[in-house]
Design a protein around this motif. Structure first.
Motif, PDB file in Angstrom:
ATOM      1  N   GLN A  36     -10.225   3.728 -10.197  1.00  0.00           N
ATOM      2  CA  GLN A  36      -9.106   4.503  -9.653  1.00  0.00           C
ATOM      3  C   GLN A  36      -8.128   3.594  -8.910  1.00  0.00           C
ATOM      4  OE1 GLN A  36     -12.342   5.549  -9.543  1.00  0.00           O
ATOM      5  NE2 GLN A  36     -11.970   7.041 -11.165  1.00  0.00           N
ATOM      6  N   GLU A  84      -4.383   4.690  -8.071  1.00  0.00           N
ATOM      7  CA  GLU A  84      -4.672   6.012  -7.501  1.00  0.00           C
ATOM      8  C   GLU A  84      -5.641   5.871  -6.326  1.00  0.00           C
ATOM      9  OE1 GLU A  84      -2.827   8.265  -8.413  1.00  0.00           O
ATOM     10  OE2 GLU A  84      -2.166   7.768 -10.429  1.00  0.00           O
ATOM     11  N   ARG A 133       3.659  13.514  -0.895  1.00  0.00           N
ATOM     12  CA  ARG A 133       3.101  13.299  -2.234  1.00  0.00           C
ATOM     13  C   ARG A 133       2.924  14.622  -2.966  1.00  0.00           C
ATOM     14  NH1 ARG A 133      -1.869  12.951  -4.754  1.00  0.00           N
ATOM     15  NH2 ARG A 133      -1.767  11.701  -6.643  1.00  0.00           N
TER      16      ARG A 133
END
Length: 338
Positions: free
Chosen positions: A95, A100, A155
């Motif tokens: 990730q 991410e 976000r």
């Protein structure tokens, strides 16, 4: 160092003298200049987070100055002014390799996986991955408010929901993250409906640009001529999750931002509507450190004003009462005196 501790879930929150932390080889210790009081701290105190080990120091929204540096740290030195997202990524997993960091499988979280920032000092892991340099014009109290609520809202609205100018955005729950979402959505050119049962919270949402403020979400389809394009559950409760999905127009996007700990009940997600209206159900969990420049640029340009959400600055001795009373007063409370 002085720190706020609790020894039992839901028990007394008291300030005591405890040993200060040492940095891990890849980490740093930050002298805390400000630490936000967040609903997630309340969840930790109530025992809703399985990572919390007693006794515990809460606090995960922070800004301060690097005080000690681990031997393997390359980008930071003592005296640097920094903030950090509440998810501290490892920088090595799949990730993280994909950028991410907010869903890193080896993440640590100050105030949850280890002692947090309601203290004079806090240890942070993988500093070269997670620290964010503070611009000279950004004060510690405002920077601390970014670490969870404002960055999370940014976000959720911009990167997850991909809100477009002119779209209707419904925000369910006008606490710190909800009010942040109102401000971010307005700055993105959206038309906002703010939902809360608190008149004071709704007044603040209106001050931040919400076009409609309502206590009853059932009116949203009428106000928006068919339903919201985007709806966010910023509170994290079974009822607000369901209401958020039900207020969407066909092809709308629901974003779950507020935590939904199982101890507080599972939401009855109306999957029949998800199918019939082809709705998107999305999750949003924090924001990676490497994406902060876009947020900081909008703040520097004056398009976003997180400082407008900081309504109270407290002493550490007042933080326990503030955690216990989370949600009673609108805006963001920040501890700035340690």
């Amino acid at each position: 160092m002085r720190a706020l501790l609790f020894d039992t879930y839901g028990g007394p929150l008291t300030v005591r003298e405890v040993p200060a932390p040492d940095p891990a080889p890849g980490g740093v210790v930050v002298r805390v200049g400000a630490s936000g009081v967040c609903r997630s701290d309340w969840h930790a105190w109530q025992g809703h987070d399985p990572d919390v080990v007693l006794p515990h120091v809460p606090g995960h929204e922070l800004a301060g100055t690097v005080a000690a540096v681990g031997a393997d740290v390359r980008r930071w030195r003592g005296g640097d002014r920094v903030t950090v997202p509440f998810v501290n990524a490892c920088g090595r997993c799949a990730q993280c390799a994909a950028g991410e960091h907010q869903v890193c499988t080896r993440q640590t979280q100050p105030g949850f996986t280890h002692w947090g920032s309601m203290a004079e000092y806090v240890a942070l892991d993988a500093a070269d991955v997670n620290l964010v340099a503070l611009p000279d014009g950004l004060d510690a109290a405002t920077a601390a408010a970014l670490g969870c609520r404002f960055a999370t809202a940014f976000r959720a609205v911009v990167q997850v929901a991909r809100v477009q100018p002119g779209e209707w955005v419904a925000v369910h729950g006008c606490g710190g993250v909800g009010l942040s979402a109102v401000q971010v959505a307005v700055a993105a050119g959206a038309r906002v409906v703010a939902v809360d049962v608190s008149p004071a919270a709704l007044r603040l949402a209106a001050d931040l640009g919400a076009e409609h403020t309502v206590a009853e979400p059932a009116v949203i389809p009428e106000l928006t001529a068919g339903g919201a394009h985007v709806s966010l559950d910023a509170l994290g409760a079974a009822v607000t999750c369901e209401n958020s999905i039900r207020c969407l127009r066909p092809r709308g996007r629901h974003v779950q931002v507020g935590l939904l700990p199982p101890a507080q009940g599972r939401p009855a997600v109306p999957m029949d509507l998800v199918v019939a209206r082809e709705l998107q159900v999305l999750g949003s969990h924090g924001m990676a450190a490497h994406t902060y420049p876009a947020l900081l640029g909008l703040i520097a340009a004056g398009r976003l004003r997180p400082q407008a959400l900081v309504t109270r600055q407290l002493a550490l001795d007042e933080a326990g009462a503030a955690i216990a009373a989370v949600g009673r007063d609108p805006g963001i409370a920040v501890v700035t005196r340690f």
